[in-house]
Design a protein around this motif. Structure first.
Motif, PDB file in Angstrom:
ATOM      1  N   ILE A   1      37.315  31.707  39.135  1.00 54.27           N
ATOM      2  CA  ILE A   1      38.508  31.370  39.904  1.00 54.27           C
ATOM      3  C   ILE A   1      39.531  30.656  39.028  1.00 54.27           C
ATOM      4  O   ILE A   1      40.740  30.905  39.123  1.00 54.27           O
ATOM      5  N   GLU A   2      39.056  29.789  38.143  1.00 51.47           N
ATOM      6  CA  GLU A   2      39.975  29.024  37.279  1.00 51.47           C
ATOM      7  C   GLU A   2      40.606  29.888  36.193  1.00 51.47           C
ATOM      8  O   GLU A   2      41.814  29.777  35.929  1.00 51.47           O
ATOM      9  N   ARG A   3      39.803  30.763  35.569  1.00 50.42           N
ATOM     10  CA  ARG A   3      40.275  31.490  34.383  1.00 50.42           C
ATOM     11  C   ARG A   3      40.477  32.985  34.616  1.00 50.42           C
ATOM     12  O   ARG A   3      41.162  33.640  33.818  1.00 50.42           O
ATOM     13  N   GLY A   4      39.862  33.508  35.666  1.00 52.42           N
ATOM     14  CA  GLY A   4      39.859  34.955  35.865  1.00 52.42           C
ATOM     15  C   GLY A   4      38.548  35.536  35.370  1.00 52.42           C
ATOM     16  O   GLY A   4      38.045  35.144  34.304  1.00 52.42           O
ATOM     17  N   PHE A   5      37.989  36.444  36.136  1.00 51.79           N
ATOM     18  CA  PHE A   5      36.666  36.991  35.847  1.00 51.79           C
ATOM     19  C   PHE A   5      36.563  37.546  34.429  1.00 51.79           C
ATOM     20  O   PHE A   5      35.583  37.299  33.722  1.00 51.79           O
ATOM     21  N   ASP A   6      37.556  38.294  34.010  1.00 57.06           N
ATOM     22  CA  ASP A   6      37.486  38.984  32.717  1.00 57.06           C
ATOM     23  C   ASP A   6      37.632  38.057  31.526  1.00 57.06           C
ATOM     24  O   ASP A   6      37.408  38.467  30.382  1.00 57.06           O
ATOM     25  N   HIS A   7      38.002  36.802  31.767  1.00 57.62           N
ATOM     26  CA  HIS A   7      38.204  35.852  30.670  1.00 57.62           C
ATOM     27  C   HIS A   7      37.061  34.849  30.550  1.00 57.62           C
ATOM     28  O   HIS A   7      37.158  33.893  29.769  1.00 57.62           O
TER      29      HIS A   7
ATOM     30  N   VAL B   1      20.425  32.476  32.281  1.00 64.07           N
ATOM     31  CA  VAL B   1      21.423  33.169  33.117  1.00 64.07           C
ATOM     32  C   VAL B   1      20.956  34.584  33.414  1.00 64.07           C
ATOM     33  O   VAL B   1      20.960  35.035  34.562  1.00 64.07           O
ATOM     34  N   PHE B   2      20.507  35.294  32.361  1.00 66.24           N
ATOM     35  CA  PHE B   2      20.074  36.686  32.557  1.00 66.24           C
ATOM     36  C   PHE B   2      18.748  36.790  33.300  1.00 66.24           C
ATOM     37  O   PHE B   2      18.438  37.829  33.894  1.00 66.24           O
ATOM     38  N   ASN B   3      17.973  35.730  33.299  1.00 68.33           N
ATOM     39  CA  ASN B   3      16.736  35.736  34.090  1.00 68.33           C
ATOM     40  C   ASN B   3      17.027  35.747  35.580  1.00 68.33           C
ATOM     41  O   ASN B   3      16.201  36.203  36.382  1.00 68.33           O
ATOM     42  N   HIS B   4      18.203  35.257  35.955  1.00 67.96           N
ATOM     43  CA  HIS B   4      18.580  35.178  37.368  1.00 67.96           C
ATOM     44  C   HIS B   4      19.578  36.258  37.778  1.00 67.96           C
ATOM     45  O   HIS B   4      19.599  36.663  38.949  1.00 67.96           O
TER      46      HIS B   4
ATOM     47  N   ARG C   1      23.846  41.134  35.954  1.00 66.05           N
ATOM     48  CA  ARG C   1      25.244  41.436  35.662  1.00 66.05           C
ATOM     49  C   ARG C   1      26.118  40.226  35.971  1.00 66.05           C
ATOM     50  O   ARG C   1      25.815  39.448  36.869  1.00 66.05           O
ATOM     51  N   LYS C   2      27.220  40.123  35.247  1.00 68.08           N
ATOM     52  CA  LYS C   2      28.117  38.985  35.443  1.00 68.08           C
ATOM     53  C   LYS C   2      28.688  38.967  36.855  1.00 68.08           C
ATOM     54  O   LYS C   2      28.803  37.900  37.479  1.00 68.08           O
ATOM     55  N   GLU C   3      29.033  40.134  37.385  1.00 66.46           N
ATOM     56  CA  GLU C   3      29.629  40.177  38.720  1.00 66.46           C
ATOM     57  C   GLU C   3      28.656  39.766  39.817  1.00 66.46           C
ATOM     58  O   GLU C   3      29.072  39.340  40.903  1.00 66.46           O
ATOM     59  N   ASP C   4      27.355  39.876  39.538  1.00 67.47           N
ATOM     60  CA  ASP C   4      26.370  39.451  40.536  1.00 67.47           C
ATOM     61  C   ASP C   4      26.395  37.937  40.748  1.00 67.47           C
ATOM     62  O   ASP C   4      25.967  37.449  41.795  1.00 67.47           O
ATOM     63  N   MET C   5      26.895  37.194  39.763  1.00 70.30           N
ATOM     64  CA  MET C   5      27.018  35.745  39.931  1.00 70.30           C
ATOM     65  C   MET C   5      28.132  35.408  40.918  1.00 70.30           C
ATOM     66  O   MET C   5      28.095  34.362  41.567  1.00 70.30           O
ATOM     67  N   PHE C   6      29.115  36.283  41.000  1.00 77.92           N
ATOM     68  CA  PHE C   6      30.228  36.081  41.924  1.00 77.92           C
ATOM     69  C   PHE C   6      29.829  36.491  43.339  1.00 77.92           C
ATOM     70  O   PHE C   6      30.106  35.781  44.308  1.00 77.92           O
ATOM     71  N   PHE C   7      29.161  37.632  43.447  1.00 76.66           N
ATOM     72  CA  PHE C   7      28.709  38.126  44.755  1.00 76.66           C
ATOM     73  C   PHE C   7      27.228  37.784  44.945  1.00 76.66           C
ATOM     74  O   PHE C   7      26.414  38.659  45.226  1.00 76.66           O
ATOM     75  N   ASP C   8      26.902  36.522  44.804  1.00 81.84           N
ATOM     76  CA  ASP C   8      25.491  36.150  44.807  1.00 81.84           C
ATOM     77  C   ASP C   8      24.883  36.112  46.199  1.00 81.84           C
ATOM     78  O   ASP C   8      23.667  35.971  46.344  1.00 81.84           O
ATOM     79  N   ARG C   9      25.712  36.267  47.250  1.00 84.72           N
ATOM     80  CA  ARG C   9      25.185  36.201  48.606  1.00 84.72           C
ATOM     81  C   ARG C   9      25.180  37.576  49.291  1.00 84.72           C
ATOM     82  O   ARG C   9      25.016  37.654  50.507  1.00 84.72           O
ATOM     83  N   ASP C  10      25.356  38.642  48.511  1.00 84.04           N
ATOM     84  CA  ASP C  10      25.440  39.957  49.148  1.00 84.04           C
ATOM     85  C   ASP C  10      24.122  40.375  49.797  1.00 84.04           C
ATOM     86  O   ASP C  10      24.113  41.066  50.817  1.00 84.04           O
TER      87      ASP C  10
END
Length: 212
Positions: free
Chosen positions: A28-34, A51-54, A57-66
């Motif tokens: 949110i502060e910097r933008g996903f791609d940055h 991080v990768f154990n949990h 993909r990077k986007e899964d950290m954003f949509f972690d409640r899907d």
């Protein structure tokens, strides 16, 4: 999210939530791609491999409640009042989520930053579309199961696709309403009005099937 009973599972869940919270804040502060995985690991005070154990993909950290969303959609049907039609069950779910101030359908200044992060990233937009399609398959399977039909029932597939389209349009319009008015109640009303209208149209389309 349910809290595991054993200490090890609770610790693992806490680590996962810490990573997700740190990642979302950076996105949110910097933008996903940055934001890099190393940035996330440092912010969460964990190693890169943790991080990768949990998260694969990077986007899964954003949509972690899907996954919670999928479970909610399944349980709405499986735990429904048998006197209520399958399609009406989801209309009632929408009203209940609004009444309970669920973060799933939150239209507020806080939720706007989440939406803006998605709109600024093609990767997040693509993942949001994929999640919608995955949820449609969850709904189709639950519908056919509750109706006693085969998993690939075309009526269930059609009903699920239309249902997710209705909720998507209602969700987007409610956020637009909030942006214009800064009024959560108006946004809630816009969301429910479109869900109700779409549900009526869906019941008409599914007339003669066990889903209506």
């Amino acid at each position: 999210m349910s809290i595991p009973s054993d200490r090890r599972s609770r610790k693992r869940l806490a680590t996962r939530e810490g990573i997700s919270d740190a990642a979302t804040r950076l996105f949110i502060e910097r933008g996903f791609d940055h934001v890099t995985v190393d940035d996330i690991a440092a912010a969460a005070d964990v190693g890169r491999m943790t991080v990768f154990n949990h998260f694969s993909r990077k986007e899964d950290m954003f949509f972690d409640r899907d996954e919670e969303g999928r479970q909610m959609l399944r349980e709405a049907l499986l735990q429904r009042d048998p006197r209520v039609s399958l399609i009406d069950t989801y209309g009632l779910l929408a009203h209940r989520l609004i009444a309970e101030h669920s973060p799933v359908v939150e239209f507020s200044a806080r939720s706007q930053s989440f939406i803006e992060a998605i709109e600024a990233s093609e990767t997040l937009k693509a993942r949001a579309r994929a999640i919608r399609d995955e949820c449609a398959q969850v709904v189709a399977l639950a519908l056919s199961e509750c109706a006693g039909r085969e998993p690939g029932d075309p009526d269930a597939q059609l009903a699920a696709g239309l249902l997710l389209a209705v909720w998507t349009v209602a969700f987007i319009q409610a956020h637009r309403t909030f942006r214009q008015t800064r009024d959560t109640e108006q946004a809630n009303a816009a969301f429910l009005a479109l869900v109700d209208k779409g549900s009526s149209a869906l019941k008409a389309a599914m007339a003669g099937t066990p889903y209506a």
